[in-house]
Design a protein around this motif. Structure first.
Motif, PDB file in Angstrom:
ATOM      1  N   ASP A  31       0.889  -1.144   0.000  1.00  0.00           N
ATOM      2  CA  ASP A  31       0.000   0.000   0.000  1.00  0.00           C
ATOM      3  C   ASP A  31       0.939   1.208   0.000  1.00  0.00           C
ATOM      4  O   ASP A  31       2.068   1.127   0.502  1.00  0.00           O
ATOM      5  CB  ASP A  31      -0.883   0.008   1.241  1.00  0.00           C
ATOM      6  N   VAL A  32       0.495   2.330  -0.551  1.00  0.00           N
ATOM      7  CA  VAL A  32       1.410   3.447  -0.747  1.00  0.00           C
ATOM      8  C   VAL A  32       0.827   4.752  -0.226  1.00  0.00           C
ATOM      9  O   VAL A  32      -0.322   5.091  -0.519  1.00  0.00           O
ATOM     10  CB  VAL A  32       1.758   3.619  -2.242  1.00  0.00           C
ATOM     11  N   ALA A  33       1.641   5.482   0.542  1.00  0.00           N
ATOM     12  CA  ALA A  33       1.330   6.852   0.934  1.00  0.00           C
ATOM     13  C   ALA A  33       2.065   7.745  -0.053  1.00  0.00           C
ATOM     14  O   ALA A  33       3.282   7.666  -0.194  1.00  0.00           O
ATOM     15  CB  ALA A  33       1.792   7.122   2.363  1.00  0.00           C
ATOM     16  N   ILE A  34       1.307   8.551  -0.769  1.00  0.00           N
ATOM     17  CA  ILE A  34       1.840   9.396  -1.830  1.00  0.00           C
ATOM     18  C   ILE A  34       2.017  10.813  -1.294  1.00  0.00           C
ATOM     19  O   ILE A  34       1.047  11.508  -1.014  1.00  0.00           O
ATOM     20  CB  ILE A  34       0.877   9.412  -3.033  1.00  0.00           C
ATOM     21  N   ASN A  35       3.278  11.221  -1.141  1.00  0.00           N
ATOM     22  CA  ASN A  35       3.582  12.571  -0.706  1.00  0.00           C
ATOM     23  C   ASN A  35       3.706  13.452  -1.938  1.00  0.00           C
ATOM     24  O   ASN A  35       4.370  13.081  -2.895  1.00  0.00           O
ATOM     25  CB  ASN A  35       4.879  12.566   0.106  1.00  0.00           C
ATOM     26  N   TRP A  36       3.020  14.601  -1.916  1.00  0.00           N
ATOM     27  CA  TRP A  36       3.060  15.495  -3.068  1.00  0.00           C
ATOM     28  C   TRP A  36       3.184  16.932  -2.585  1.00  0.00           C
ATOM     29  O   TRP A  36       2.865  17.248  -1.448  1.00  0.00           O
ATOM     30  CB  TRP A  36       1.817  15.315  -3.938  1.00  0.00           C
ATOM     31  N   LEU A  37       3.655  17.811  -3.479  1.00  0.00           N
ATOM     32  CA  LEU A  37       3.882  19.199  -3.104  1.00  0.00           C
ATOM     33  C   LEU A  37       2.885  20.157  -3.745  1.00  0.00           C
ATOM     34  O   LEU A  37       2.158  20.851  -3.054  1.00  0.00           O
ATOM     35  CB  LEU A  37       5.307  19.623  -3.465  1.00  0.00           C
ATOM     36  N   ASP A  38       2.826  20.183  -5.078  1.00  0.00           N
ATOM     37  CA  ASP A  38       2.088  21.264  -5.716  1.00  0.00           C
ATOM     38  C   ASP A  38       1.177  20.861  -6.874  1.00  0.00           C
ATOM     39  O   ASP A  38       0.665  21.726  -7.566  1.00  0.00           O
ATOM     40  CB  ASP A  38       3.059  22.330  -6.211  1.00  0.00           C
ATOM     41  N   ASP A  39       0.966  19.589  -7.084  1.00  0.00           N
ATOM     42  CA  ASP A  39       0.092  19.163  -8.182  1.00  0.00           C
ATOM     43  C   ASP A  39      -0.861  18.079  -7.678  1.00  0.00           C
ATOM     44  O   ASP A  39      -0.643  16.887  -7.882  1.00  0.00           O
ATOM     45  CB  ASP A  39       0.911  18.662  -9.363  1.00  0.00           C
ATOM     46  N   GLN A  40      -1.914  18.526  -7.013  1.00  0.00           N
ATOM     47  CA  GLN A  40      -2.861  17.588  -6.412  1.00  0.00           C
ATOM     48  C   GLN A  40      -3.513  16.686  -7.454  1.00  0.00           C
ATOM     49  O   GLN A  40      -3.688  15.489  -7.220  1.00  0.00           O
ATOM     50  CB  GLN A  40      -3.936  18.335  -5.636  1.00  0.00           C
ATOM     51  N   ALA A  41      -3.848  17.250  -8.612  1.00  0.00           N
ATOM     52  CA  ALA A  41      -4.510  16.449  -9.648  1.00  0.00           C
ATOM     53  C   ALA A  41      -3.616  15.294 -10.088  1.00  0.00           C
ATOM     54  O   ALA A  41      -4.098  14.166 -10.263  1.00  0.00           O
ATOM     55  CB  ALA A  41      -4.880  17.323 -10.842  1.00  0.00           C
ATOM     56  N   GLN A  42      -2.340  15.544 -10.270  1.00  0.00           N
ATOM     57  CA  GLN A  42      -1.421  14.482 -10.686  1.00  0.00           C
ATOM     58  C   GLN A  42      -1.250  13.450  -9.571  1.00  0.00           C
ATOM     59  O   GLN A  42      -1.209  12.249  -9.832  1.00  0.00           O
ATOM     60  CB  GLN A  42      -0.064  15.063 -11.083  1.00  0.00           C
ATOM     61  N   ALA A  43      -1.178  13.911  -8.333  1.00  0.00           N
ATOM     62  CA  ALA A  43      -1.064  12.979  -7.201  1.00  0.00           C
ATOM     63  C   ALA A  43      -2.303  12.085  -7.125  1.00  0.00           C
ATOM     64  O   ALA A  43      -2.195  10.878  -6.886  1.00  0.00           O
ATOM     65  CB  ALA A  43      -0.881  13.760  -5.897  1.00  0.00           C
TER      66      ALA A  43
END
Length: 62
Positions: A31-43
């Motif tokens: 299972d994966v926790a996806i950390n993202w900065l500035d592109d919520q749609a892509q995340a």
């Protein structure tokens, strides 16, 4: 330790190498926790791909 849940946190997982790593970990049973900065749609798109494999995905902005 088979049978135990495996969870991975991938930083920068909204694109590029981070997204590829998140997909690969999901394909190997994590299972994966996806950390993202500035592109919520892509995340969210990466999370949707992971969920389509039957794995869980969580989004974490930071």
């Amino acid at each position: 330790m088979s049978g135990e849940a495996k969870v991975a946190l991938v930083t920068g997982a909204q694109q590029g190498i981070g997204a590829a790593a998140a997909r690969a970990l999901a394909a190997s049973g994590h299972d994966v926790a996806i950390n993202w900065l500035d592109d919520q749609a892509q995340a969210e798109a990466v999370a949707a791909e992971i969920r389509a494999t039957g794995r869980r995905a969580a989004l974490i902005q930071g």
